[in-house]
Design a protein around this motif. Sequence first.
Motif, PDB file in Angstrom:
ATOM      1  N   GLY A   1       0.390  28.490 -18.330  1.00 38.78           N
ATOM      2  CA  GLY A   1       1.555  28.435 -19.200  1.00 38.78           C
ATOM      3  C   GLY A   1       2.897  28.326 -18.500  1.00 38.78           C
ATOM      4  O   GLY A   1       3.940  28.445 -19.140  1.00 38.78           O
ATOM      5  N   CYS A   2       2.908  28.109 -17.205  1.00 33.82           N
ATOM      6  CA  CYS A   2       4.179  27.957 -16.493  1.00 33.82           C
ATOM      7  C   CYS A   2       4.819  26.615 -16.853  1.00 33.82           C
ATOM      8  O   CYS A   2       4.134  25.613 -17.003  1.00 33.82           O
ATOM      9  CB  CYS A   2       3.967  28.018 -14.980  1.00 33.82           C
ATOM     10  N   ARG A   3       6.114  26.619 -16.975  1.00 33.16           N
ATOM     11  CA  ARG A   3       6.850  25.381 -17.254  1.00 33.16           C
ATOM     12  C   ARG A   3       7.240  24.726 -15.941  1.00 33.16           C
ATOM     13  O   ARG A   3       7.079  25.302 -14.861  1.00 33.16           O
ATOM     14  CB  ARG A   3       8.072  25.706 -18.089  1.00 33.16           C
ATOM     15  N   ALA A   4       7.751  23.515 -16.014  1.00 35.77           N
ATOM     16  CA  ALA A   4       8.044  22.718 -14.817  1.00 35.77           C
ATOM     17  C   ALA A   4       8.997  23.437 -13.866  1.00 35.77           C
ATOM     18  O   ALA A   4       8.777  23.468 -12.657  1.00 35.77           O
ATOM     19  CB  ALA A   4       8.610  21.362 -15.215  1.00 35.77           C
ATOM     20  N   ARG A   5      10.058  24.029 -14.392  1.00 29.65           N
ATOM     21  CA  ARG A   5      11.027  24.704 -13.526  1.00 29.65           C
ATOM     22  C   ARG A   5      10.409  25.923 -12.842  1.00 29.65           C
ATOM     23  O   ARG A   5      10.679  26.195 -11.676  1.00 29.65           O
ATOM     24  CB  ARG A   5      12.283  25.103 -14.294  1.00 29.65           C
ATOM     25  N   GLU A   6       9.570  26.649 -13.556  1.00 32.09           N
ATOM     26  CA  GLU A   6       8.897  27.798 -12.949  1.00 32.09           C
ATOM     27  C   GLU A   6       7.952  27.351 -11.831  1.00 32.09           C
ATOM     28  O   GLU A   6       7.896  27.975 -10.771  1.00 32.09           O
ATOM     29  CB  GLU A   6       8.091  28.560 -14.006  1.00 32.09           C
ATOM     30  N   ILE A   7       7.219  26.278 -12.098  1.00 34.26           N
ATOM     31  CA  ILE A   7       6.310  25.741 -11.085  1.00 34.26           C
ATOM     32  C   ILE A   7       7.095  25.310  -9.860  1.00 34.26           C
ATOM     33  O   ILE A   7       6.726  25.615  -8.729  1.00 34.26           O
ATOM     34  CB  ILE A   7       5.484  24.570 -11.662  1.00 34.26           C
TER      35      ILE A   7
ATOM     36  N   TYR B   1       5.185  28.285  -1.404  1.00 34.53           N
ATOM     37  CA  TYR B   1       4.423  27.285  -0.662  1.00 34.53           C
ATOM     38  C   TYR B   1       5.281  26.514   0.333  1.00 34.53           C
ATOM     39  O   TYR B   1       4.797  25.604   0.987  1.00 34.53           O
ATOM     40  CB  TYR B   1       3.737  26.316  -1.632  1.00 34.53           C
ATOM     41  N   ASP B   2       6.544  26.841   0.439  1.00 34.37           N
ATOM     42  CA  ASP B   2       7.460  26.244   1.418  1.00 34.37           C
ATOM     43  C   ASP B   2       7.347  24.713   1.440  1.00 34.37           C
ATOM     44  O   ASP B   2       7.066  24.102   2.463  1.00 34.37           O
ATOM     45  CB  ASP B   2       7.195  26.815   2.811  1.00 34.37           C
ATOM     46  N   THR B   3       7.547  24.117   0.296  1.00 34.69           N
ATOM     47  CA  THR B   3       7.489  22.664   0.179  1.00 34.69           C
ATOM     48  C   THR B   3       8.803  22.135  -0.379  1.00 34.69           C
ATOM     49  O   THR B   3       9.592  22.891  -0.938  1.00 34.69           O
ATOM     50  CB  THR B   3       6.315  22.240  -0.724  1.00 34.69           C
TER      51      THR B   3
ATOM     52  N   HIS C   1       0.848  -1.191   0.000  1.00 33.64           N
ATOM     53  CA  HIS C   1       0.000   0.000   0.000  1.00 33.64           C
ATOM     54  C   HIS C   1       0.880   1.236   0.000  1.00 33.64           C
ATOM     55  O   HIS C   1       1.761   1.383   0.835  1.00 33.64           O
ATOM     56  CB  HIS C   1      -0.907   0.001   1.229  1.00 33.64           C
ATOM     57  N   ARG C   2       0.619   2.107  -0.938  1.00 31.09           N
ATOM     58  CA  ARG C   2       1.370   3.355  -1.006  1.00 31.09           C
ATOM     59  C   ARG C   2       0.539   4.461  -0.388  1.00 31.09           C
ATOM     60  O   ARG C   2      -0.655   4.559  -0.608  1.00 31.09           O
ATOM     61  CB  ARG C   2       1.682   3.714  -2.445  1.00 31.09           C
ATOM     62  N   GLY C   3       1.203   5.301   0.335  1.00 24.85           N
ATOM     63  CA  GLY C   3       0.534   6.440   0.945  1.00 24.85           C
ATOM     64  C   GLY C   3       0.321   7.546  -0.078  1.00 24.85           C
ATOM     65  O   GLY C   3       0.643   7.386  -1.254  1.00 24.85           O
ATOM     66  N   PRO C   4      -0.212   8.660   0.344  1.00 23.98           N
ATOM     67  CA  PRO C   4      -0.432   9.765  -0.598  1.00 23.98           C
ATOM     68  C   PRO C   4       0.898  10.298  -1.116  1.00 23.98           C
ATOM     69  O   PRO C   4       1.908  10.286  -0.417  1.00 23.98           O
ATOM     70  CB  PRO C   4      -1.156  10.812   0.242  1.00 23.98           C
ATOM     71  N   SER C   5       0.889  10.741  -2.349  1.00 29.06           N
ATOM     72  CA  SER C   5       2.123  11.238  -2.950  1.00 29.06           C
ATOM     73  C   SER C   5       2.483  12.602  -2.369  1.00 29.06           C
ATOM     74  O   SER C   5       1.670  13.263  -1.719  1.00 29.06           O
ATOM     75  CB  SER C   5       1.963  11.357  -4.465  1.00 29.06           C
ATOM     76  N   ALA C   6       3.690  13.014  -2.644  1.00 27.56           N
ATOM     77  CA  ALA C   6       4.155  14.314  -2.151  1.00 27.56           C
ATOM     78  C   ALA C   6       3.386  15.455  -2.801  1.00 27.56           C
ATOM     79  O   ALA C   6       3.317  16.555  -2.266  1.00 27.56           O
ATOM     80  CB  ALA C   6       5.647  14.462  -2.424  1.00 27.56           C
ATOM     81  N   LEU C   7       2.796  15.184  -3.958  1.00 21.78           N
ATOM     82  CA  LEU C   7       2.083  16.229  -4.686  1.00 21.78           C
ATOM     83  C   LEU C   7       0.587  16.252  -4.433  1.00 21.78           C
ATOM     84  O   LEU C   7      -0.112  17.095  -4.979  1.00 21.78           O
ATOM     85  CB  LEU C   7       2.304  16.033  -6.196  1.00 21.78           C
TER      86      LEU C   7
END
Length: 81
Positions: A49-55, A63-65, A29-35
């Motif tokens: 329109g933000c790219r992965a690095r910007e996100i 969001y201090d994550t 059983h896997r717990g909830p993902s980090a996302l």
Amino acid sequence: MLARRHGISRRTLRHALTLDLPPTRSAGHRGPSALSSLQPVIDTMAAHGCRAREIWTRLMNEYDTSVSLSTIIIYLRTRGN
């Protein structure tokens, strides 16, 4: 001799040798993902329109994550963007 070489008990070895097929393994059983809590935020940023690095940068700063960039890239690929 085989039991010692493979680091198992003789009883386990004897049991394994009597089986025709190896026992099936149950999926863990896997717990909830980090996302899981950040998915709506990431989806909104991607829609704008933000790219992965910007996100990733915004998540780190605003969001201090602590989510890795590769996790965000994989999430964006699997959601269809």
